[in-house]
Write an enzyme that holds these catalytic residues in place. Structure first.
Site, mmCIF file in Angstrom:
data_model
loop_
_atom_site.group_PDB
_atom_site.id
_atom_site.type_symbol
_atom_site.label_atom_id
_atom_site.label_comp_id
_atom_site.label_asym_id
_atom_site.label_seq_id
_atom_site.Cartn_x
_atom_site.Cartn_y
_atom_site.Cartn_z
ATOM 1 N N VAL A 14 1.028 -1.441 0.088
ATOM 2 C CA VAL A 14 -0.200 -0.254 -0.164
ATOM 3 C C VAL A 14 0.710 0.904 -0.371
ATOM 4 O O VAL A 14 0.989 2.149 -0.524
ATOM 5 C CB VAL A 14 -1.005 -0.073 1.387
ATOM 6 C CG1 VAL A 14 -1.680 1.099 1.505
ATOM 7 C CG2 VAL A 14 -1.451 -1.222 1.561
ATOM 8 N N MET A 15 1.730 1.460 1.249
ATOM 9 C CA MET A 15 2.731 2.834 0.968
ATOM 10 C C MET A 15 3.506 3.137 -0.246
ATOM 11 O O MET A 15 3.509 3.755 -1.086
ATOM 12 C CB MET A 15 3.611 1.935 1.995
ATOM 13 C CG MET A 15 2.975 2.822 3.220
ATOM 14 S SD MET A 15 2.981 4.337 3.800
ATOM 15 C CE MET A 15 4.700 5.278 4.219
ATOM 16 N N ARG A 35 7.432 -8.028 -6.890
ATOM 17 C CA ARG A 35 8.226 -8.935 -7.687
ATOM 18 C C ARG A 35 6.968 -10.210 -7.963
ATOM 19 O O ARG A 35 7.560 -10.540 -8.985
ATOM 20 C CB ARG A 35 8.972 -9.983 -6.539
ATOM 21 C CG ARG A 35 9.873 -10.321 -6.047
ATOM 22 C CD ARG A 35 10.548 -10.814 -5.105
ATOM 23 N NE ARG A 35 9.388 -11.238 -4.021
ATOM 24 C CZ ARG A 35 9.462 -11.203 -2.973
ATOM 25 N NH1 ARG A 35 10.806 -11.617 -2.468
ATOM 26 N NH2 ARG A 35 9.081 -11.781 -1.854
ATOM 27 N N VAL A 76 10.341 -1.422 -0.078
ATOM 28 C CA VAL A 76 10.419 -3.302 -0.118
ATOM 29 C C VAL A 76 10.583 -2.708 1.321
ATOM 30 O O VAL A 76 10.969 -1.972 1.974
ATOM 31 C CB VAL A 76 11.341 -3.853 -0.796
ATOM 32 C CG1 VAL A 76 10.657 -3.922 -2.163
ATOM 33 C CG2 VAL A 76 12.171 -3.110 -0.571
ATOM 34 N N ASN A 104 11.235 1.798 6.054
ATOM 35 C CA ASN A 104 12.653 1.662 7.251
ATOM 36 C C ASN A 104 12.997 1.160 7.462
ATOM 37 O O ASN A 104 13.800 0.367 8.971
ATOM 38 C CB ASN A 104 11.386 1.866 8.579
ATOM 39 C CG ASN A 104 10.477 2.506 8.933
ATOM 40 O OD1 ASN A 104 10.504 3.647 8.862
ATOM 41 N ND2 ASN A 104 9.529 1.740 9.401
ATOM 42 N N SER A 130 7.453 9.328 6.537
ATOM 43 C CA SER A 130 6.681 8.942 7.399
ATOM 44 C C SER A 130 5.252 9.718 7.062
ATOM 45 O O SER A 130 5.498 10.819 6.488
ATOM 46 C CB SER A 130 7.225 9.912 8.711
ATOM 47 O OG SER A 130 6.103 9.272 9.393
ATOM 48 N N GLY A 131 4.314 9.246 7.532
ATOM 49 C CA GLY A 131 3.136 9.319 7.527
ATOM 50 C C GLY A 131 2.273 8.444 7.562
ATOM 51 O O GLY A 131 0.646 8.574 6.503
ATOM 52 N N LYS A 184 14.902 8.975 10.838
ATOM 53 C CA LYS A 184 13.594 8.374 10.805
ATOM 54 C C LYS A 184 13.439 7.816 12.237
ATOM 55 O O LYS A 184 12.154 7.818 11.966
ATOM 56 C CB LYS A 184 13.077 7.126 9.393
ATOM 57 C CG LYS A 184 12.033 6.890 9.479
ATOM 58 C CD LYS A 184 10.388 7.495 9.428
ATOM 59 C CE LYS A 184 9.025 7.041 9.487
ATOM 60 N NZ LYS A 184 9.038 5.875 9.815
ATOM 61 N N HIS A 187 12.459 9.683 15.472
ATOM 62 C CA HIS A 187 11.056 10.176 14.889
ATOM 63 C C HIS A 187 10.502 9.107 15.487
ATOM 64 O O HIS A 187 9.305 8.987 15.667
ATOM 65 C CB HIS A 187 10.727 10.478 12.681
ATOM 66 C CG HIS A 187 9.511 10.529 13.004
ATOM 67 N ND1 HIS A 187 8.346 9.144 12.826
ATOM 68 C CD2 HIS A 187 8.234 11.129 12.502
ATOM 69 C CE1 HIS A 187 7.434 9.192 12.873
ATOM 70 N NE2 HIS A 187 7.329 10.937 12.550
ATOM 71 N N ASN A 188 10.503 7.045 14.737
ATOM 72 C CA ASN A 188 9.556 6.946 15.127
ATOM 73 C C ASN A 188 10.423 6.285 16.793
ATOM 74 O O ASN A 188 9.001 5.842 17.646
ATOM 75 C CB ASN A 188 10.022 6.019 14.934
ATOM 76 C CG ASN A 188 9.566 5.437 12.995
ATOM 77 O OD1 ASN A 188 9.712 6.322 12.650
ATOM 78 N ND2 ASN A 188 9.263 4.009 12.743
ATOM 79 N N GLU A 191 7.812 8.767 18.293
ATOM 80 C CA GLU A 191 6.416 8.346 17.593
ATOM 81 C C GLU A 191 6.169 7.068 18.779
ATOM 82 O O GLU A 191 4.824 6.931 19.579
ATOM 83 C CB GLU A 191 6.091 7.570 16.331
ATOM 84 C CG GLU A 191 5.303 6.554 15.940
ATOM 85 C CD GLU A 191 5.567 5.760 14.697
ATOM 86 O OE1 GLU A 191 5.716 6.817 13.794
ATOM 87 O OE2 GLU A 191 4.857 4.747 14.762
ATOM 88 N N ARG A 450 31.540 1.918 44.098
ATOM 89 C CA ARG A 450 32.869 1.268 43.378
ATOM 90 C C ARG A 450 33.906 1.718 43.210
ATOM 91 O O ARG A 450 34.573 0.684 43.703
ATOM 92 C CB ARG A 450 32.851 1.962 41.658
ATOM 93 C CG ARG A 450 30.858 2.118 40.785
ATOM 94 C CD ARG A 450 31.336 2.861 39.594
ATOM 95 N NE ARG A 450 32.371 1.940 38.505
ATOM 96 C CZ ARG A 450 33.376 2.806 38.385
ATOM 97 N NH1 ARG A 450 33.706 4.065 38.571
ATOM 98 N NH2 ARG A 450 33.583 2.882 36.950
HETATM 99 C C1 6PG Z 1 5.879 6.539 10.075
HETATM 100 C C2 6PG Z 1 5.043 5.117 10.946
HETATM 101 C C3 6PG Z 1 5.688 4.238 10.122
HETATM 102 C C4 6PG Z 1 5.155 2.995 10.764
HETATM 103 C C5 6PG Z 1 5.931 2.841 12.015
HETATM 104 C C6 6PG Z 1 4.930 1.585 12.936
HETATM 105 O O1 6PG Z 1 5.998 7.468 10.396
HETATM 106 O O2 6PG Z 1 4.659 6.234 9.295
HETATM 107 O O3 6PG Z 1 6.464 5.166 11.733
HETATM 108 O O4 6PG Z 1 6.541 4.551 10.269
HETATM 109 O O5 6PG Z 1 4.013 3.042 11.577
HETATM 110 O O6 6PG Z 1 7.072 1.158 11.141
HETATM 111 O O7 6PG Z 1 6.536 0.901 13.799
HETATM 112 P P1 6PG Z 1 5.945 -0.545 14.793
HETATM 113 O O8 6PG Z 1 5.601 -1.328 14.088
HETATM 114 O O9 6PG Z 1 7.361 -0.597 15.686
HETATM 115 O O10 6PG Z 1 5.295 0.212 16.019
#
Ligand code: 6PG
Length: 471
Positions: A14-15, A35, A76, A104, A130-131, A184, A187-188, A191, A450
Site C-alpha cells: 500500500v505505501m 516482484r 520494500v 524503515n 513518514s505519514g 527517521k 522520529h519513530n 512516536e 564502585r
Molecule cells: C511512519 C510510521 C511508520 C510505521 C512504523 C510502525 O512514520 O509513517 O512510523 O513507519 O507506522 O514503522 O512501527 P511499529 O510497527 O514498530 O510500531
C-alpha cells in the site's frame, strides 16, 4: 504509453502504491515494478487506469524505461529484501544512477549500502518517509540522507510530493551517509513515546475516572485544538468508533498487546550506545514488550486482583481538576519525549559527523509525519533562535511551561501510583525532569560503592584529582 519514465518505484504494497500515485499526481511518469507480477497487474487495473504509470514485469524492462540518470525508489520491507532488490538491479544500472531506499531501514544497513554502492558508482539515498498510507498518497514528511548530488536530482519531485506547509515542503536534505534513516529512526522513537503517553492518559481516564470512550474522545479532541497533534487527533477518532457487529466501542474490543517492527528498539539501543538518556522512549518500548506478556499478566492479575479497580477520583479534588492536570501532564511529558529524541539527534550528529540541521528536522516534521504537532513549531523556533545545541526541555518557552505545570505531572504520577495504575512513560518523564533539575544526584554514593568494591577511584567536590579510599 510512450516516453521514458521520470522515476521508477519498486514494491507495490500500500505505501508503495500510494507513493507512486502521489508522484504521478505531481506530474511525473512513474515506472512501477513488484516482484509478484499479479500485484502489479491488479494495481494497474484497480488504481492505475488513465494514469501515467508504466508497469514492468522484470527488472531489466523496468530499468530500461527510466530516464537517465535513473532514479529508483525502493518501497520494500526493511532488511534483506532491500539487499536482494539492489542486487537484482545492479546488473542493469549505469554509473550515476540513483537508488532511493524509502523504507524503515536500520541506519547501519543504510551506511553499508551507501558505501558498497558508491564503490560501484551508484548514488544512494537512505530516505525516511513518514505519514502512513494517507501521507504517502497526499503528502508525507520525507527525510533524505546520503549522496547530496543525488538529492539535488530528486529534490523537485520530493518537494512536490511532500506535505506542504507555510514554511515550505516537508522535505530537506539531512546529511551524508545514513543521516536520513537515522532521523527517521528517532522520529519513530518519539512516536513510540508519544503513543505510550497518550495510551497511559487513556488508561488513567478509563480506570481512574471511569470515563467512556465517547467521553474520552471529546476530551482528546478538546485538548487537540491547541496542540494539533496527529496522534491526539487519531486517538479522538479511535475513541468514537463503534464496532459494526456489536455496536460497542471498538476500542473496548481490541486486545491489549501491541507489537512492533523495531524502530523504537533501535532508538533505545542507539541511545544506550551513545550514552544519551531517553527514559520516556525506553519506557514506551518496554511497555510494548510488557503488553506482549499477555499470559503472564493474566496470571498475575488473578493473583493480585484486589489492588485493581479503585477509582481514585472519588473523594479527591474533582474530575475537572484532574482532567486539567492530565492535559498539562501529557503536554509536559510529550515535550520530554520530543526533547529526548532531539538530544539523541544532537549527540549522533556530533558523534557521527552527520551535521544534522535540527531546525530543519523540526520543520519537516511539522506536517505529513506521524509525530506532527504544534510542538514542532516551538522546537524549530528554539533551534533557530538559540542555536541547535539548545535543550528543548530547559529552553525558553518550554522552561516556563515546566515551571508552571510540573505540579500537575507530579500529582498525576502520585495518584496513579496509589491507585495501582501503571504510568511507566509518565513516571520516567517525571523522574528524568527531576533528575535534570535536582542539582545533587546520589551518584556520589555510586562513586563510593564502585571505589569500595573495585578500587575504581572517585572525584571529590572539594579538590581536584582522583582518589581512592581503603574502605
Ligand atoms: C511512519 C510510521 C511508520 C510505521 C512504523 C510502525 O512514520 O509513517 O512510523 O513507519 O507506522 O514503522 O512501527 P511499529 O510497527 O514498530 O510500531
Amino acid at each position: 504509453m510512450g516516453g521514458k519514465s521520470d522515476i521508477g518505484l519498486i514494491g507495490l504494497a500500500v505505501m508503495g502504491q500510494n507513493l507512486a500515485l502521489n508522484i504521478e499526481s505531481a506530474g511525473y511518469q512513474v515506472a512501477v515494478y513488484n516482484r509478484t507480477p499479479a500485484i502489479t497487474e491488479e494495481f494497474m487495473k484497480e488504481r492505475g487506469v488513465n494514469r501515467r504509470l508504466k508497469p514492468a514485469y522484470n527488472l531489466e524492462e523496468f530499468v530500461k524505461v527510466l530516464e537517465l540518470p535513473r532514479k529508483i525508489i525502493l518501497m520494500v520491507k526493511a532488511g534483506p529484501p532491500v539487499d536482494q532488490v539492489i542486487e537484482g538491479l545492479l546488473p542493469f544500472l549505469e554509473e550515476g544512477d540513483i537508488i532511493i531506499d524509502g523504507g524503515n531501514s536500520f541506519y547501519r544497513d543504510t551506511e553499508r549500502r551507501a558505501r558498497e554502492l558508491k564503490e560501484k558508482g551508484i548514488r544512494f539515498l537512505g530516505t525516511g518517509i513518514s505519514g502512513g498510507e494517507y501521507g504517502a498518497l497526499y503528502g508525507p514528511s520525507i527525510m533524505p540522507g546520503g549522496d547530496e548530488s543525488a538529492y539535488r536530482e530528486v529534490e523537485e519531485i520530493f518537494s512536490k510530493i511532500a506535505a506542504q506547509t507555510p514554511d515550505g515542503p516537508c522535505v530537506s536534505y539531512l546529511g551524508g551517509g545514513p543521516a536520513g534513516h537515522y532521523v527517521k529512526m528517532v522520529h519513530n522513537g518519539i512516536e513510540y513515546g508519544v503513543m505510550e503517553l497518550i495510551a497511559e492518559t487513556y488508561d488513567l481516564m478509563r480506570k481512574g475516572l471511569g470515563l467512556s470512550p465517547a467521553e474520552m474522545g471529546e476530551i482528546f479532541r478538546k485538548w487537540n485544538k491547541e496542540q494539533q497533534s496527529y496522534l491526539l487527533e487519531i486517538t479522538g477518532e479511535i475513541m468514537d468508533r463503534e464496532d459494526p457487529e456489536t455496536g460497542k466501542p471498538l476500542i473496548d474490543l481490541i486486545s491489549d498487546h501491541a507489537s512492533q517492527k523495531g524502530t523504537g528498539k533501535w532508538t533505545v539501543q542507539e541511545a544506550l550506545d551513545l550514552g544519551v538518556p531517553v527514559p520516556t522512549i525506553t519506557a514506551a518500548v518496554n511497555a510494548r514488550y510488557l503488553s506482549a506478556y499477555k499470559e503472564m499478566r493474566e496470571e498475575f492479575y488473578h493473583l493480585f486482583k484486589a489492588a485493581e479497580g479503585k477509582k481514585f477520583l472519588a473523594g479527591i479534588d474533582g474530575e475537572r481538576d484532574l482532567l486539567k492536570a492530565l492535559e498539562e501532564g501529557l503536554f509536559l511529558a510529550t515535550v520530554i519525549a520530543y526533547g529526548e529524541g532531539m538530544d539523541l539527534l544532537q549527540r549522533a550528529s556530533r558523534e557521527y559527523g552527520y551535521n544534522l540541521p535540527l531546525a530543519e528536522v523540526a520543520r519537516i516534521w511539522q506536517d505529513g509525519c506521524i509525530i506532527r504537532s504544534n510542538l514542532l513549531k516551538q522546537i524549530q523556533r528554539i533551534y533557530r533562535e538559540k542555536g541547535e545545541t539548545a535543550s528543548i526541555i530547559l529552553s525558553g518557552e518550554f522552561s516556563k511551561e515546566f515551571a508552571g505545570r510540573i505540579g500537575s505531572l507530579r500529582w498525576l504520577v502520585g495518584l496513579a501510583a496509589e491507585a495501582g495504575i501503571p504510568l511507566p512513560a509518565f513516571s520516567a518523564a517525571l523522574a528524568y525532569f527531576d533528575s535534570l533539575v535536582a542539582g545533587e544526584l546520589p551518584a556520589n554514593l555510586i562513586q563510593a560503592q564502585r571505589d569500595y568494591f573495585g578500587a575504581h577511584t572517585y572525584q571529590r567536590k572539594d579538590k581536584e584529582g582522583t582518589f581512592h579510599t581503603e574502605w
